[in-house]
Design an enzyme around this catalytic site. Structure first.
Site, PDB file in Angstrom:
ATOM      1  N   THR A  70      32.994   9.158  20.761  1.00  0.00           N
ATOM      2  CA  THR A  70      34.047   8.295  21.320  1.00  0.00           C
ATOM      3  C   THR A  70      35.352   8.473  20.544  1.00  0.00           C
ATOM      4  O   THR A  70      36.423   8.650  21.131  1.00  0.00           O
ATOM      5  CB  THR A  70      33.588   6.818  21.282  1.00  0.00           C
ATOM      6  N   GLN A 174      27.176  16.482  24.691  1.00  0.00           N
ATOM      7  CA  GLN A 174      25.823  16.771  25.192  1.00  0.00           C
ATOM      8  C   GLN A 174      25.425  18.231  24.983  1.00  0.00           C
ATOM      9  O   GLN A 174      24.269  18.589  25.206  1.00  0.00           O
ATOM     10  CB  GLN A 174      25.738  16.447  26.699  1.00  0.00           C
ATOM     11  N   SER A 194      28.929  14.786  18.538  1.00  0.00           N
ATOM     12  CA  SER A 194      28.375  13.560  17.974  1.00  0.00           C
ATOM     13  C   SER A 194      26.965  13.825  17.450  1.00  0.00           C
ATOM     14  O   SER A 194      26.112  14.349  18.179  1.00  0.00           O
ATOM     15  CB  SER A 194      28.327  12.504  19.086  1.00  0.00           C
ATOM     16  N   HIS A 196      24.328  11.960  16.697  1.00  0.00           N
ATOM     17  CA  HIS A 196      23.097  11.303  17.176  1.00  0.00           C
ATOM     18  C   HIS A 196      22.569  11.900  18.477  1.00  0.00           C
ATOM     19  O   HIS A 196      21.508  11.523  18.951  1.00  0.00           O
ATOM     20  CB  HIS A 196      23.276   9.784  17.287  1.00  0.00           C
ATOM     21  N   CYS A 318      26.048   3.825  28.526  1.00  0.00           N
ATOM     22  CA  CYS A 318      27.179   2.895  28.555  1.00  0.00           C
ATOM     23  C   CYS A 318      27.293   2.241  29.920  1.00  0.00           C
ATOM     24  O   CYS A 318      28.014   1.287  30.092  1.00  0.00           O
ATOM     25  CB  CYS A 318      28.466   3.625  28.222  1.00  0.00           C
TER      26      CYS A 318
HETATM   27  N1  PLP Z   1      30.775  11.890  25.464  1.00  0.00           N
HETATM   28  C1  PLP Z   1      29.587  12.099  26.047  1.00  0.00           C
HETATM   29  C2  PLP Z   1      29.460  13.202  27.057  1.00  0.00           C
HETATM   30  C3  PLP Z   1      28.481  11.309  25.728  1.00  0.00           C
HETATM   31  O1  PLP Z   1      27.304  11.526  26.313  1.00  0.00           O
HETATM   32  C4  PLP Z   1      28.641  10.264  24.769  1.00  0.00           C
HETATM   33  C5  PLP Z   1      27.524   9.361  24.450  1.00  0.00           C
HETATM   34  O2  PLP Z   1      26.808   8.904  25.331  1.00  0.00           O
HETATM   35  C6  PLP Z   1      29.915  10.100  24.161  1.00  0.00           C
HETATM   36  C7  PLP Z   1      30.941  10.930  24.532  1.00  0.00           C
HETATM   37  C8  PLP Z   1      30.135   9.062  23.116  1.00  0.00           C
HETATM   38  O3  PLP Z   1      29.574   9.477  21.897  1.00  0.00           O
HETATM   39  P1  PLP Z   1      29.263   8.434  20.712  1.00  0.00           P
HETATM   40  O4  PLP Z   1      28.084   7.640  21.136  1.00  0.00           O
HETATM   41  O5  PLP Z   1      28.986   9.282  19.520  1.00  0.00           O
HETATM   42  O6  PLP Z   1      30.499   7.611  20.529  1.00  0.00           O
END
Ligand code: PLP
Length: 371
Positions: A70, A174, A194, A196, A318
């Site tokens: 994010t 992803q 990211s 995780h 989300c």
């Molecule tokens: N972008 C994509 C394509 C995602 O799948 C996600 C998480 O679901 C994010 C951004 C956000 O990542 P983070 O959870 O590390 O903030």
């Protein structure tokens, strides 16, 4: 229980966990301090930056640590567009981290265009060619979609952006750790990732920024991350992220083959059980299966599976509080009679062939119980 929501988050890899412990318990010194007690942390940060850079074909100084996907998306978009007189182009199928950052830019007066996607959740390079102008400052299109796993034609999109003098950002949250990602081959200027999503810890990620890209700082404060993203470095999580990425990349091919097999087992079983479904997307990210089941309701399926201790998702994590059809399923124009019955099963390191068959059987049981 069966956990099959790896696109939402993955379990922490044990080696990654063990790599972080010394930096929480023993070498906890602030890595920016000049004394010898901080040397271990400083060295570990340097090594992690090198490891991560190597895995995406970047230079170590082009990796900026952030709190996750994010923040990286927000930084790439706001850092280029805030205060700019130019416009930007993104797509209708982006994660909300990109879409809502774009909305924030629109409130500041930036013009943003949203490219459509086809039935396979693919953004067409032709659509970008038609809309890009000399005033376009930034193009941001994700590498792989989180809801259906479709992989986008990034090399073509970035070439069009550059031919028209625009920068190219990709949300590769992803993709990194799951498919080959090379920022030079793909001609990417900025890339979000990211930890995780590839068996690293939550709350840590990075933004790749190509050397020479004029971007505004994300957080003002200390001199960390070359003065562009202030804040005491989260050494333990950064070290674990590097270990997790290294491990995923080393085993990428075998993981891909294993996950494809699980996909196949599940799909075959669903057919044997006579479930009327559409598989969404272009079979991009291994292990990500988006199904739209005729006559079902995604939310209901999720809860019934939950009762059987099977954990999947209706799409993006989300979006899970939002019972409306997701923006991605809408953009793909999934037929109405299937769209409401959409769920995402995303397999990961912990899943077995039995899991794949069991999920299909459980879905059949639920659907047959409705007749
Ligand atoms: N972008 C994509 C394509 C995602 O799948 C996600 C998480 O679901 C994010 C951004 C956000 O990542 P983070 O959870 O590390 O903030």
């Amino acid at each position: 229980m069966i956990y099959a929501d790896n696109a939402a988050t993955t379990p922490l890899d044990r080696d990654a966990f063990e790599a972080m412990c010394p930096f929480l318990l023993e070498y906890y010194g602030n890595a920016s301090q000049p004394y010898s007690f901080s040397v271990a942390g400083k060295k570990a940060l340097k090594q992690a930056r090198k490891t991560i850079a190597h895995r995406i074909g970047a230079l170590p100084e082009e990796i900026y640590f952030t709190s996750g996907g994010t923040e990286s998306d927000n930084w790439a978009i706001k850092g280029i567009m805030a205060g700019s007189h130019g416009s930007m182009i993104t797509s209708q199928i982006e994660h909300h981290a990109v879409l809502h950052a774009c909305n924030a830019m629109e409130r500041l007066g930036v013009r943003v265009e949203y490219l459509p996607a086809d039935r396979n959740c693919m953004v067409q390079p032709e659509a970008l060619k038609e809309r890009i102008t000399q005033n376009t400052r930034l193009v941001s299109v994700m590498m792989a979609n989180n809801e259906v796993g479709s992989v986008q034609p990034i090399a073509e999109l970035s070439r069009i952006a550059h031919e028209n003098g625009a920068l190219f950002h990709t949300d590769a949250v992803q993709a990194v750790g799951h498919m080959e990602t090379d920022v030079n081959y793909l001609e990417i200027d900025m890339l979000s990732a990211s930890a995780h999503k590839f068996n690293g810890p939550k709350g840590i990620g990075f933004l790749y920024i190509r050397k020479g890209t004029a971007i505004q700082p994300y957080a003002d404060g200390g001199a960390q991350e070359a003065g562009l993203r202030a804040g005491t470095e989260n050494v333990a999580s950064i070290v674990a992220m590097a270990v997790a990425l290294e491990k995923n990349c080393e085993h990428m091919q075998e993981n891909q083959i294993r996950l494809r097999k699980l996909e196949q087992i599940m799909e075959d079983r669903l057919r044997v059980e006579n479930i009327d479904f559409i598989r969404n997307g272009n079979r991009g990210i291994p292990g990500n299966i988006s199904l739209s089941i005729r006559g079902a309701e995604g939310e209901m399926l999720l809860h019934r599976l939950d009762l059987k201790k099977i954990y999947v998702s209706t799409g993006s994590a989300c979006d899970s509080k939002n019972t409306e059809i997701s923006h991605v399923i809408k953009a793909m124009k999934v037929p109405d009679e299937y769209a409401e019955g959409t769920i995402r099963v995303s397999f990961g390191a912990g899943n077995t062939e039995e899991d794949a068959a069991d999920i299909a059987r459980a879905l059949a049981e639920i659907m047959n119980g409705m007749k």
